[in-house]
Design an enzyme around this catalytic site. Structure first.
Site, mmCIF file in Angstrom:
data_model
loop_
_atom_site.group_PDB
_atom_site.id
_atom_site.type_symbol
_atom_site.label_atom_id
_atom_site.label_comp_id
_atom_site.label_asym_id
_atom_site.label_seq_id
_atom_site.Cartn_x
_atom_site.Cartn_y
_atom_site.Cartn_z
ATOM 1 N N TYR A 73 55.659 63.536 4.295
ATOM 2 C CA TYR A 73 56.390 62.659 5.212
ATOM 3 C C TYR A 73 57.548 61.934 4.528
ATOM 4 O O TYR A 73 58.207 61.098 5.156
ATOM 5 C CB TYR A 73 55.441 61.621 5.810
ATOM 6 N N LYS A 118 46.398 72.426 -0.685
ATOM 7 C CA LYS A 118 46.762 73.844 -0.613
ATOM 8 C C LYS A 118 47.266 74.197 -2.008
ATOM 9 O O LYS A 118 48.378 74.685 -2.193
ATOM 10 C CB LYS A 118 47.832 74.048 0.475
ATOM 11 N N ASP A 166 46.962 64.171 8.809
ATOM 12 C CA ASP A 166 47.377 64.001 10.214
ATOM 13 C C ASP A 166 46.810 65.130 11.070
ATOM 14 O O ASP A 166 46.236 64.906 12.144
ATOM 15 C CB ASP A 166 48.910 63.983 10.277
ATOM 16 N N ASP A 190 43.271 65.148 14.019
ATOM 17 C CA ASP A 190 43.260 65.560 15.431
ATOM 18 C C ASP A 190 42.071 66.487 15.679
ATOM 19 O O ASP A 190 41.416 66.412 16.727
ATOM 20 C CB ASP A 190 44.567 66.267 15.820
HETATM 21 N N1 GGG Z 1 49.243 55.876 18.213
HETATM 22 C C1 GGG Z 1 49.983 56.460 17.230
HETATM 23 C C2 GGG Z 1 51.060 57.390 17.675
HETATM 24 O O1 GGG Z 1 51.785 57.166 18.600
HETATM 25 N N2 GGG Z 1 51.147 58.485 16.969
HETATM 26 C C3 GGG Z 1 52.140 59.447 17.217
HETATM 27 C C4 GGG Z 1 52.348 60.330 16.063
HETATM 28 O O2 GGG Z 1 52.844 61.437 16.210
HETATM 29 N N3 GGG Z 1 52.021 59.907 14.884
HETATM 30 C C5 GGG Z 1 52.224 60.667 13.728
HETATM 31 C C6 GGG Z 1 51.486 60.094 12.594
HETATM 32 O O3 GGG Z 1 50.497 59.419 12.765
HETATM 33 O O4 GGG Z 1 51.892 60.357 11.474
#
Ligand code: GGG
Length: 351
Positions: free
Chosen positions: A136, A186, A243, A247
């Site tokens: 990032y 990785k 990230d 999910d």
């Molecule tokens: N509630 C957090 C949000 O809106 N996340 C959107 C998102 O894409 N976040 C990327 C991240 O957490 O790095």
């Protein structure tokens, strides 16, 4: 004690879940004699569309004095996602040195997993995601835009300070939990940054001899989060991998609407920020059906970290009780037809 909490409802369902849950936090705190003041900042994509910036130029300065930050969501169909993220969420994480992102994945009693045979209590792990650098990092550029020889370069940044910080936090958590840590990389393909990560796992791990370390490549980990999620306890990963994996962790434990997170400034020099893992969900925004539980649990993490463990435990128990009750209202992501407000009202009744 008294606390000033900055709130940034943000975009889409963010304002819906934040406005529904703040009164719950306020009343709970007042009942327990804790003085909490929420200061709202109406920043986000609507502001960007009107004024060209997600937050004011001095936005970070304004947040700095808060004891913590509660954020809803960012993301808008009319604004490119890299603009929303780099205009609000990522500057907060970076400027306030929120190096550690904690994201628990728990399959609660009464919640159905899409995985066959899993019931409440079977899955319970926490991902420690490196949060201010890695993939990032805003390092790179584009040249020769629009020409056949166009080039785009995006560089990952792994520092000893950042990597050690996330590893130390994860190892420390593992000692408090089951003594088991899984490090995700990785490093077969990324022979510089991720081999460096592996080396630091060895180095930092030597300070935690009671913790058993498993190493997984991110592709195998993605499969194993679905194939054997019950075997994970503490997982540590880079920014991007963390990230993506969280999910998967959220969905195998029932819904994105149940997953909280904390972006933590370990030294306590700056405010930490708490947010549901879900995004702005434009497909359901405005309908009043977003699940507020991820925000409630993010609030619980916030109260725990500022030192109000009693408030945190009360919120956690209320959520667990509600989810375990087959008669309790549920939003559509959990198969019900209740509204955001119905769920908050049911939580309030339990509290
Ligand atoms: N509630 C957090 C949000 O809106 N996340 C959107 C998102 O894409 N976040 C990327 C991240 O957490 O790095």
């Amino acid at each position: 004690m008294s606390y000033q909490i900055a709130t940034i409802p943000g975009d889409g369902i963010g304002p819906e879940v934040v406005s529904a849950t703040l009164p719950l936090f306020e009343r709970l705190a007042a009942d327990r004699g804790v003085d909490v003041e929420f200061v709202e900042y109406g920043w986000g994509s609507d502001r960007y569309l009107a004024e060209g910036r997600m937050m004011p130029e001095d936005g970070l300065d304004r947040l700095e004095g808060a004891d913590a930050i509660l954020l809803g969501a960012v993301g808008h169909p009319d604004v490119p996602d890299h603009v929303t993220l780099h205009g609000l969420l990522l500057p907060i994480r970076k400027r306030f040195d929120q190096q550690v992102c904690k994201r628990p994945s728990t399959l609660f009693e009464g919640v159905e997993s899409p995985l066959a045979g899993y019931t409440g209590g079977d899955v319970d792990f926490v991902v420690f995601r490196e949060n201010t650098e890695g993939e990032y990092a805003d390092v790179g550029g584009r040249e020769h835009v629009g020409f056949p020889h166009e080039v785009a370069i995006q560089t990952s940044v792994f520092t000893r300070r950042g990597t050690e910080a996330i590893l130390r936090a994860a190892f420390a958590a593992a000692t408090e939990r089951e003594g088991k840590l899984t490090s995700i990389t990785k490093s077969n393909a990324q022979g510089h940054s991720m081999v460096f990560w592996d080396d630091l796992v060895e180095e930092v791990g030597a300070e935690y001899p009671d913790v058993t370390v498993e190493r997984l490549l991110v592709d195998a980990a993605s499969m194993d989060f679905i194939r054997r999620p019950e075997e994970f306890d503490v997982v540590v990963a880079s920014n991007l991998f963390g990230d993506i994996l969280t999910d998967i962790g959220a969905i195998v434990t029932g819904s994105m609407g149940l997953a909280p997170s904390g972006n933590v400034n370990v030294e306590g020099e700056y405010p930490s920020m708490y947010e549901p893992v879900h995004g702005s969900a434009p497909d359901i925004a405005g309908q009043g059906i977003a699940n507020p539980i991820a925000t409630v649990l993010s609030g619980a993490m916030l109260f725990e970290d500022v030192g109000e463990a009693g408030l945190a435990a009360a919120l956690q128990e209320a959520v667990e009780g509600l989810l375990a009750d087959p008669e309790a209202p549920r939003t559509p992501d959990l198969g019900g037809s209740a509204s955001t407000g119905d769920v908050v009202a049911a939580l309030e009744a339990r509290l």
